[in-house]
Scaffold this motif. Structure first.
Motif: not given
Length: 750
Positions: A265-266, A320, A350, A436, A438
């Motif tokens: 999770n960023k 990650d 993400e 979203e 990322n």
């Protein structure tokens, strides 16, 4: 006035000239680059001092085409060059991406590069010379720059690589790349291909680099001729070395450990990093923290960057928790929006894109009105990047340059796989809304675009996917190529290399290098790793939909195409568009006509097939040539004492004489009961060869009465030599006869 000139030759023998000292001499640097009739003026100006608290390179690059360069007026109401077109934005980005990495990392003065097309050749594309002109302007200035660089276009035509091909040559290319490089290293690549292999792409880059080395050497020699080999001195950063050491001593290992927790999770990763910074700030006074806030920001960033890079190189694991060649989890869905012609959601980690496809007619084509490039485009792709996609609140200022660039890359990736000609009568618009982000949202757009096209029933040749590759390396030669990069890996890494393609080859790519030095060994590994990643993504999306739907949705406009002889185009359109507008209004269709060679191509669109059939029948009637013996349902246009004029085809009237209405004798038209506007069945029985007048009959379609006898026709006496007949009526008097001698003037008898 003569300037200082330097020339070099392209591989095909064409001469390129760089001239300075003649135009725009108040700029820090200015040059004119000329190849054939194409001329570019490039200028560069940089402030002497940096702004307060600036820790980045404030570089602005603008490319503009002057319409006068090709003897044209700009379009629009004001008839002057206005905001940049998408084509100009894309060239500006090519220049920016080639120059930006080579400014010194501590040079922060506001710098502006302007490149103008001042003379154009419609067969020579200026984008291949724009970065050369910009770099040459820097070379003859005193602005610090670790160049020179240059760029060129490399295309493969009939199996041979060609540098800076002409527009005509480019039509036959299966590879079209713009490559920018210094004498040592490639630092920017962008282009499109027709499913070429990784080996062919590497070979193309090598060919381009050899040509670029010649151009860079020419710039060095020009700078020596001008005497600008010494650059200005500057000091744009103020440092507190003691504070910097404290930050690194306190934060480095904590950053390293936090990065190695492998959190997907960023937002949570960001909170971990923020905690480290807050812990350090607690060790110094509030006054010092406030006074040195700007320096602390730089030191936190640099320390975090170094810790992340070293963690990846040491452990071969990423932020990650993935391995270097591992792809994030993927899920996708089609037919999400019931009213769209086609829709898809593609989510990778993400990063998420909601993409739609809309199918339109020829009337929806985009008009391209550039100084060099003109025409129409029937495939559009728009990429939108709203601020909520990264959890931010920002003013929406419209489409930015980044959005234009990302959308263009996705368009180039998908375009080679679209059906051509009669297989695709539609204008296609794809819209990708990034919900979203990322990392790699442009590649998510490619994948979602493929899914949405298949959902819409567009018969694409093959599915296309895309992946973004990253690189982390150090001075010792250690490196890690990263598949499917995160936003942080893009920001903190050394490379952003986007590769798109089918299972069988590459269709588009875009590469930006942020460091000096990228060996072909590293490039080859990145391409092969990208190939494996693309295959994995292809496997995932084809689980959702593997091929285009059999048919379009019921509410998608159907398009039928007709071809008519060129001479009938005007008849179909009508005076002032009256005929075609009436047809569209009465049938509920959209009709577009385009002249191509000796033919007119007509597109008829409507959601209702019956409406299309009616429009086709109307057009066929307009272009139909009347044939003797054919029966028509005609419309009575006007009545005369001697008969009626009946329209048997649009714009084609014939005479239905009173004697041809019925087998019985009719004295007046009132007896027939025929009125204007009535429909009557008639047969074309004759066409006057001299006048083209049409003779119609209704009675021949009726049963001949039993015992009917044709009335005798009175034979006209034969004409004697030199006789003239006067057919003027004078009461019941017969026409007068008299001898006629053409050689003698005649007197009118009283």
């Amino acid at each position: 006035m003569l300037g200082i000139q330097k020339t070099f030759l392209l591989p095909d023998g064409r001469e390129v000239m760089i001239e300075t000292g003649k135009l725009a001499k108040q700029a820090d640097g200015s040059v004119v680059v000329k190849c054939g009739n194409t001329m570019l003026l490039a200028t560069v100006v940089s402030k002497k001092e940096a702004g307060e608290n600036v820790d980045f390179m404030p570089l602005t690059v603008d490319y503009q085409e002057k319409y006068a360069a090709v003897g044209r007026f700009p379009g629009g109401f004001f008839k002057r060059e206005a905001r940049p077109s998408e084509y100009e934005i894309l060239i500006s980005r090519l220049i920016d991406r080639a120059l930006r990495p080579l400014f010194p990392s501590d040079y922060h003065a506001e710098t502006q590069v302007l490149v103008y097309l001042i003379s154009g050749d419609r067969n020579v594309l200026p984008d291949a010379f724009a970065a050369l002109a910009a770099s040459a302007a820097l070379a003859v200035s005193d602005i610090p720059f670790n160049g020179p660089i240059s760029e060129c276009r490399v295309a493969r035509i009939n199996g041979e690589f060609v540098i800076n091909p002409t527009v005509e040559q480019l039509k036959d290319a299966d590879l079209d790349l713009i490559v920018a490089a210094s004498e040592k290293d490639i630092n920017m690549v962008e282009g499109e291909m027709k499913e070429i292999s990784e080996d062919v792409m590497i070979e193309a880059l090598k060919v381009a680099h050899e040509a670029i080395k010649v151009q860079c050497q020419a710039q060095r020699e020009l700078a020596e001729m001008v005497g600008k080999t010494q650059k200005r001195e500057y000091s744009h950063e103020v440092h507190d070395l003691d504070l910097k050491k404290k930050v690194w001593d306190f934060c480095y290992q904590k950053y390293y450990d936090a990065s190695n927790e492998r959190i997907a999770n960023k937002a949570i990763r960001g909170e971990k990093i923020k905690e480290v910074q807050e812990q350090f700030l607690a060790t110094i006074s509030e006054e010092e923290a406030a006074e040195k806030k700007f320096m602390l920001g730089m030191y936190f960033h640099d320390c975090h960057k170094e810790a992340v890079r070293n963690m990846v190189l040491d452990t071969k694991f990423r932020l990650d928790g993935r391995k270097t060649d591992e792809i994030r989890p993927i899920w996708s869905e089609v037919d999400y929006l019931p009213s769209a012609h086609g829709s898809a959601i593609f989510t990778r980690g993400e990063t998420q894109s909601l993409t739609t496809v809309t199918l339109g007619t020829k009337l929806d084509e985009k008009l391209i009105d550039g100084a060099i490039i003109e025409g129409k485009e029937k495939f559009l792709l728009h990429y939108n990047f709203p601020p909520f996609s990264t959890g931010e609140a920002k003013p929406n200022r419209g489409t930015g340059r980044r959005e234009v660039g990302h959308g263009n890359l996705a368009l180039r990736a998908l375009k080679p796989m679209l059906p051509l000609g009669e297989d695709n009568p539609y204008t296609i618009r794809i819209v990708s809304d990034v919900l979203e982000s990322n990392g790699s949202s442009s590649m998510a757009t490619v994948c979602a675009g493929t899914l949405a096209l298949m959902d819409a029933g567009v018969k694409i040749k093959k599915p296309v996917t895309g992946i973004a590759m990253g690189l982390i390396s150090d001075a010792s030669g250690k490196f890690a190529v990263l598949s499917d990069i995160l936003g942080d890996e893009d920001h903190l890494g050394d490379m952003d290399f986007k590769v798109c393609g089918t299972r069988d080859g590459i269709t588009a790519c875009q590469m930006d290098i942020k460091v000096d030095g990228l060996s072909y060994e590293v490039l080859a590994q990145a391409l092969m790793q990208a190939h494996a990643g693309r295959q994995h993504i292809m496997d995932e999306i084809t689980k959702t939909i593997a091929e285009p739907r059999e048919d379009y949705r019921p509410f998608v406009p159907r398009i039928v195409q007709m071809t008519i002889p060129k001479e009938f185009i005007g008849a179909v359109i009508g005076t002032g568009g009256k005929v075609i507008q009436e047809m569209q209004r009465e049938t509920g269709t959209e009709i577009a006509i385009e002249e191509q060679g000796e033919f007119g191509i007509i597109d008829i669109a409507a959601a209702n097939k019956d409406a299309i059939d009616v429009a086709i029948a109307r057009i066929k009637a307009i272009i139909e040539v009347p044939e003797v013996g054919t029966v028509y349902q005609g419309k009575v246009k006007t009545l005369q004492p001697f008969g009626a004029f009946v329209e048997i085809l649009p714009g084609k009237d014939g005479l239905l004489h009173i004697s041809e209405i019925d087998w019985k004798r009719i004295e007046t038209m009132e007896e027939t009961g025929i009125k204007e506007g009535d429909t009557i069945e008639v047969k074309l029985i004759d066409i006057d060869k001299r006048t083209g007048k049409l003779k119609l009959s209704h009675k021949v379609l009726l049963p001949k009465p039993e015992g009917y006898v044709e009335p005798e026709r009175k034979e006209r006496p034969p004409r004697r030599d030199g006789e003239r007949r006067d057919f003027r009526r004078d009461g019941d008097r017969r026409p007068e006869r008299r001898d006629f001698n053409p050689s003698r003037p005649q007197r009118r008898e009283e």
